[in-house]
Design a protein around this motif. Structure first.
Motif, PDB file in Angstrom:
ATOM      1  N   THR A 106      34.822 -25.580  25.213  1.00 45.21           N
ATOM      2  CA  THR A 106      35.291 -25.449  23.832  1.00 45.21           C
ATOM      3  C   THR A 106      36.160 -24.212  23.664  1.00 45.21           C
ATOM      4  N   LEU A 107      35.777 -23.118  24.310  1.00 48.57           N
ATOM      5  CA  LEU A 107      36.566 -21.886  24.178  1.00 48.57           C
ATOM      6  C   LEU A 107      37.749 -21.858  25.147  1.00 48.57           C
ATOM      7  N   THR A 121      29.728 -13.281  23.951  1.00 46.02           N
ATOM      8  CA  THR A 121      29.268 -13.683  22.611  1.00 46.02           C
ATOM      9  C   THR A 121      28.250 -14.823  22.653  1.00 46.02           C
ATOM     10  N   CYS A 143      25.087 -17.522  19.984  1.00 47.08           N
ATOM     11  CA  CYS A 143      24.889 -18.972  19.907  1.00 47.08           C
ATOM     12  C   CYS A 143      23.464 -19.341  20.300  1.00 47.08           C
ATOM     13  N   MET A 173      20.615 -19.619  17.880  1.00 50.16           N
ATOM     14  CA  MET A 173      20.546 -20.763  16.961  1.00 50.16           C
ATOM     15  C   MET A 173      20.422 -22.106  17.649  1.00 50.16           C
ATOM     16  N   GLY A 229      30.417 -10.503   8.340  1.00 48.31           N
ATOM     17  CA  GLY A 229      31.168  -9.269   8.120  1.00 48.31           C
ATOM     18  C   GLY A 229      31.468  -8.501   9.397  1.00 48.31           C
ATOM     19  N   GLN A 289      29.900  -7.982  13.769  1.00 48.48           N
ATOM     20  CA  GLN A 289      28.980  -8.367  14.827  1.00 48.48           C
ATOM     21  C   GLN A 289      29.036  -7.321  15.930  1.00 48.48           C
ATOM     22  N   TYR A 319      33.267 -26.391  18.274  1.00 47.35           N
ATOM     23  CA  TYR A 319      32.613 -25.085  18.316  1.00 47.35           C
ATOM     24  C   TYR A 319      31.275 -25.125  17.559  1.00 47.35           C
ATOM     25  N   SER A 339      28.182 -24.005  19.704  1.00 48.62           N
ATOM     26  CA  SER A 339      27.584 -22.709  19.364  1.00 48.62           C
ATOM     27  C   SER A 339      26.232 -22.851  18.676  1.00 48.62           C
ATOM     28  N   GLY A 340      25.972 -24.043  18.127  1.00 53.53           N
ATOM     29  CA  GLY A 340      24.755 -24.213  17.334  1.00 53.53           C
ATOM     30  C   GLY A 340      24.917 -23.765  15.901  1.00 53.53           C
ATOM     31  N   ASP A 341      26.104 -23.254  15.541  1.00 55.25           N
ATOM     32  CA  ASP A 341      26.335 -22.832  14.152  1.00 55.25           C
ATOM     33  C   ASP A 341      26.909 -24.013  13.376  1.00 55.25           C
ATOM     34  N   MET A 398      32.794 -16.096  14.883  1.00 50.15           N
ATOM     35  CA  MET A 398      32.339 -15.967  16.269  1.00 50.15           C
ATOM     36  C   MET A 398      33.193 -16.755  17.255  1.00 50.15           C
ATOM     37  N   LEU A 399      33.906 -17.771  16.769  1.00 52.45           N
ATOM     38  CA  LEU A 399      34.853 -18.475  17.657  1.00 52.45           C
ATOM     39  C   LEU A 399      35.952 -17.483  18.056  1.00 52.45           C
ATOM     40  N   MET A 414      35.764 -14.205  17.907  1.00 55.05           N
ATOM     41  CA  MET A 414      35.174 -13.154  18.744  1.00 55.05           C
ATOM     42  C   MET A 414      34.970 -13.676  20.167  1.00 55.05           C
ATOM     43  N   GLY A 415      34.687 -14.970  20.292  1.00 58.96           N
ATOM     44  CA  GLY A 415      34.559 -15.573  21.619  1.00 58.96           C
ATOM     45  C   GLY A 415      35.880 -15.514  22.389  1.00 58.96           C
ATOM     46  N   LEU A 416      36.984 -15.752  21.677  1.00 56.88           N
ATOM     47  CA  LEU A 416      38.306 -15.653  22.315  1.00 56.88           C
ATOM     48  C   LEU A 416      38.592 -14.203  22.711  1.00 56.88           C
ATOM     49  N   GLY A 424      36.378 -11.955  23.377  1.00 55.97           N
ATOM     50  CA  GLY A 424      35.508 -11.665  24.521  1.00 55.97           C
ATOM     51  C   GLY A 424      36.092 -12.217  25.819  1.00 55.97           C
ATOM     52  N   SER A 448      31.835  -4.980  19.875  1.00 52.90           N
ATOM     53  CA  SER A 448      31.613  -5.120  18.434  1.00 52.90           C
ATOM     54  C   SER A 448      32.929  -5.422  17.732  1.00 52.90           C
ATOM     55  N   THR A 449      32.822  -6.145  16.622  1.00 56.21           N
ATOM     56  CA  THR A 449      34.019  -6.387  15.804  1.00 56.21           C
ATOM     57  C   THR A 449      33.642  -6.413  14.330  1.00 56.21           C
ATOM     58  N   ARG A 450      34.640  -6.059  13.529  1.00 54.38           N
ATOM     59  CA  ARG A 450      34.593  -6.354  12.094  1.00 54.38           C
ATOM     60  C   ARG A 450      35.447  -7.599  11.887  1.00 54.38           C
ATOM     61  N   PHE A 451      34.963  -8.494  11.043  1.00 53.14           N
ATOM     62  CA  PHE A 451      35.749  -9.672  10.689  1.00 53.14           C
ATOM     63  C   PHE A 451      36.563  -9.282   9.453  1.00 53.14           C
TER      64      PHE A 451
END
Lengths: 147, 137
Positions: free
Chosen positions: A29-30, A56, A60, A63, A86, A88, B30, B34-36, B60-61, B63-65, B67, B83-86
């Motif tokens: 997916t990524l 990351t 996941c 959950m 906000g 992570q 995703y 991700s389960g979200d 988080m998608l 942030m996954g990119l 990462g 760490s990130t701020r969105f």
């Protein structure tokens, strides 16, 4: 509205196994093509004891096999339509590998009101341990509630 | 052009990767991967009812990119923190470009480390995520 009285609230720990098929689906997916994640032999050649997970994926796993995915929001009486992510943070303590079995223990560690109460920022801190009880990561997510 | 992290100095670009536009299909996949399952990312009726113009990306998608861009440059076992701020909502169709530069070189816990300043921007240059990674050199 969630207020500082929520600080210290603990949630029932959740468990997840890093299941290879689901992990593969996440990589697909990524668009992740790094052989160290995708290929056990490549991981071994790079000196890993197993197939490592990307930075990351822990978020996941908390959950993914959880029957009550949004239990934290429900416990806080927050409407899922009103939340944004906000911030992570991840602090890594040990490598996690495919087939590891992880436990996620979360609690509310801070609550702040912003913009005159229009937004509430809730810090949820999660300590992640593996099947040997070793800490592997600490994660903090900041949930923003649009009040 | 990025430089190898081992030889990097403060200010050097060490992370750079661009990704294709985020489609509805990507958001659906995703959610499953991700389960979200928050419907705000996969159900446009739900998103509109919540006051948004349409579905939008899971933070988080992105942030996954980011990462992925980081661990293209540094082996995952060298990552100590991330760490990130969105900063802003990542809209449907955003084509994300990730960058990272060395902000600081320091020693901690008996190892040399670098603090990387990270951004993820959309195709218009708007910052969506701003964050940092601590890596062992």
């Amino acid at each position: 509205m969630v207020d500082a009285s929520a600080i210290g609230m603990r949630f029932r720990p959740t468990h997840a196994r890093v299941e290879p098929g689901r992990f593969r689906f996440f990589l697909e997916t990524l668009g992740e093509t790094n052989p160290v994640y995708r290929d056990a032999e490549a991981a071994k050649a790079a000196g890993f004891a197993g197939q490592p997970i990307p930075p990351t994926y822990l978020f996941c796993l908390e959950m993914i096999d959880n029957d009550e995915r949004f239990a934290i929001l429900e416990a806080l009486k927050v409407d899922i339509a009103r939340i944004l992510h906000g911030e992570q943070k991840f602090v890594y303590r040990a490598q996690v590998y495919v087939d590891d079995e992880l436990t996620f223990a979360s609690s509310v560690t801070d609550v702040q009101q912003k913009k005159g109460g229009a937004l509430t920022m809730i810090d949820v801190t999660t300590r992640v341990t593996n099947q040997r009880g070793e800490p592997v990561a600490d994660c903090v997510r900041v949930v923003v509630v649009r009040n | 052009m990025t430089v190898r992290l081992d030889d990097a100095k403060v200010g050097d670009a060490v992370v750079a990767k661009s990704f294709p536009a985020i489609t509805r299909a990507k958001l659906a996949l995703y959610a499953g991967a991700s389960g979200d399952h928050n419907p705000i990312h996969i159900d446009s009726d739900f998103a509109k009812k919540a006051g948004f113009p349409d579905v939008f990306s899971h933070g988080m998608l992105v942030m996954g990119l980011l990462g992925q861009a980081v661990t293209d440059a540094v082996s995952p076992d060298r990552l100590r923190a991330f760490s990130t701020r969105f900063v802003a909502i990542t809209q449907l169709g955003a084509a994300i470009a990730c960058e990272g530069t060395v902000a600081e070189l320091f020693e901690a816990d008996g190892e040399r480390r670098a603090r990387l300043a990270l951004t993820a921007r959309d195709e218009t240059g708007d910052v969506k995520l701003a964050g940092e990674a601590i890596v062992a050199l």
